[in-house]
Enzyme design. Structure first.
Site, short mmCIF file in Angstrom:
data_model
loop_
_atom_site.label_atom_id
_atom_site.label_comp_id
_atom_site.label_asym_id
_atom_site.label_seq_id
_atom_site.Cartn_x
_atom_site.Cartn_y
_atom_site.Cartn_z
N SER A 60 3.65 3.07 -10.07
CA SER A 60 3.80 1.67 -9.67
C SER A 60 3.43 0.75 -10.83
O SER A 60 3.03 1.22 -11.90
CB SER A 60 2.90 1.37 -8.46
N TYR A 61 3.53 -0.55 -10.62
CA TYR A 61 3.26 -1.52 -11.68
C TYR A 61 1.82 -1.35 -12.19
O TYR A 61 0.87 -1.40 -11.40
CB TYR A 61 3.47 -2.94 -11.15
#
Length: 417
Positions: free
Chosen positions: A15-16
């Site tokens: 994820s980010y």
């Protein structure tokens, strides 16, 4: 490291990454991600253990980030992955799996030894149940100090007694990671800018080394700005702007009011700078010249007693060390230096060639030490000896040819006269 994290994010494996949150989103389907991770052999066993649980509830920290959740793996299987990217990906996966592990149990022991009325202590620690640490793998390594079985009243033979005199040690230097943590603790910069700020300090020569050291130029720059324009280097002012910007983003302050307040402060700082512009400029110029001169001066020449300095040919970018008596013709010593990297003198000399020893700091590589004479016996394995000897012989041959040509010219002139 940042590029590796970014690569894994862009590949859709995690994820980010730019977040400080310790909270996992509840709608990402933990079981599905863990099931997909189990397709990779190194995680299969641990994933099956977790999938056997009735309910998957992650253990989370207190930190929240309104923009992004904690970093987690998406479950996609990586196809091509480099060594560094593999390490970063493994850390993210292991940390994610560890969140679903059981509690770890540790036991600590303390034994008090009575020696002539003086108390001495023994401390031991051991893991009883590994729990989540087993899932976290090598990233959760903890010291295991096992003590022998000792009961109250046991007598122990004293083999040796030492009396040590020690001085208080200075605190260890900041590393790149600890500086960023310190900036975060003091509210300086953002997650997006802290690493960039640190990189600028390196690029401009204000700091160097993994164990960060401040250069003479960095110290003088700070002293000059603190003297004439203290608000520029004010930690309180920077923190204030950061907090006000966050408040605007959260809707607690109005943007126009913050901008007007910032304008007044910036005008005040600019006026202070303009009043002392000439003085600051001269002080900075002198500081740069002095810092470069100190940095480029390596030590004494072993051949003539002159000063050895670093020189750079700007047309080619190559660097070399030369003697200060070169122009006068008293000494012809010179030797090439690495094109890239920060060169730092150590104050030591080589026992073989008697030239100064320097330390070379290169991006992404370990620093190394070397003397500045390329012909030193310690560098025999550094290059092809045959090529070096051929080039040396060729150089000597050309010098002899020049001398003979000069002699012939002199003879011809004398004959004409």
């Amino acid at each position: 490291r940042q590029m590796c994290i970014r690569d894994r994010y862009q590949a859709g494996l995690i994820s980010y990454p730019r977040t400080s949150s310790q909270k996992l989103p509840k709608d990402i389907n933990y079981a599905k991600i863990i099931k997909n991770l189990s397709k990779q052999k190194k995680y299969t066993k641990d994933c099956k253990t977790l999938l056997g649980k009735q309910k998957l509830v992650p253990q989370e920290g207190k930190k929240k980030d309104p923009a992004h959740p904690a970093i987690y793996p998406t479950g996609d299987v990586p196809k091509r992955i480099g060594v560094l990217q593999k390490k970063v990906y493994d850390l993210v996966v292991r940390r994610f799996l560890a969140c679903f592990g059981e509690n770890s149990k540790r036991e600590s022991q303390k034994v008090i030894l009575d020696l002539g009325g003086n108390d001495f202590y023994l401390k031991g620690t051991r893991t009883i149940e590994p729990g989540w640490t087993k899932l976290y793998g090598k990233y959760s390594s903890r010291e295991e100090i096992l003590l022998p079985e000792i009961n109250v009243g046991d007598k122990i033979k004293v083999v040796k007694v030492e009396e040590l005199a020690r001085e208080t040690q200075p605190p260890s230097r900041y590393s790149q990671g600890s500086v960023i943590k310190e900036m975060e603790a003091h509210g300086l910069g953002t997650k997006a800018t802290r690493a960039q700020i640190l990189q600028i300090l390196y690029d401009r020569g204000y700091v160097f080394g993994r164990s960060i050291e401040v250069t003479d130029l960095g110290i003088k720059l700070t002293d000059i700005l603190e003297k004439y324009v203290p608000d520029i280097v004010s930690e309180k002012l920077t923190r204030r702007f950061e907090k006000e910007c966050e408040a605007v983003g959260e809707g607690r302050l109005k943007r126009d009011a913050v901008i007007e307040d910032a304008k007044k402060l910036l005008v005040k700082i600019c006026n202070q700078f303009r009043k002392n512009e000439t003085t600051i400029g001269k002080a900075l110029s002198d500081a740069i010249v002095d810092a470069r001169d100190k940095q480029n001066t390596l030590g004494q020449c072993p051949h003539c007693g002159g000063t050895l300095k670093i020189h750079k040919i700007w047309a080619t970018g190559s660097r070399f060390v030369g003697c200060s008596n070169y122009k006068s013709g008293k000494c012809k010593f010179s030797s090439p230096l690495p094109r890239k990297g920060h060169i730092r003198k150590t104050g030591k000399t080589c026992p073989e060639c008697k030239t100064p020893i320097v330390q070379i700091y290169r991006d992404g590589k370990r620093p190394f030490r070397t003397c500045v004479d390329i012909r030193c016996p310690t560098k025999e394995d550094w290059f092809d000896k045959s090529k070096f000897s051929k080039s040396s012989k060729e150089h000597e041959r050309m010098k002899k040819e020049k001398k003979s040509k000069k002699k012939q010219k002199k003879k011809s002139k004398n004959k004409k006269q």
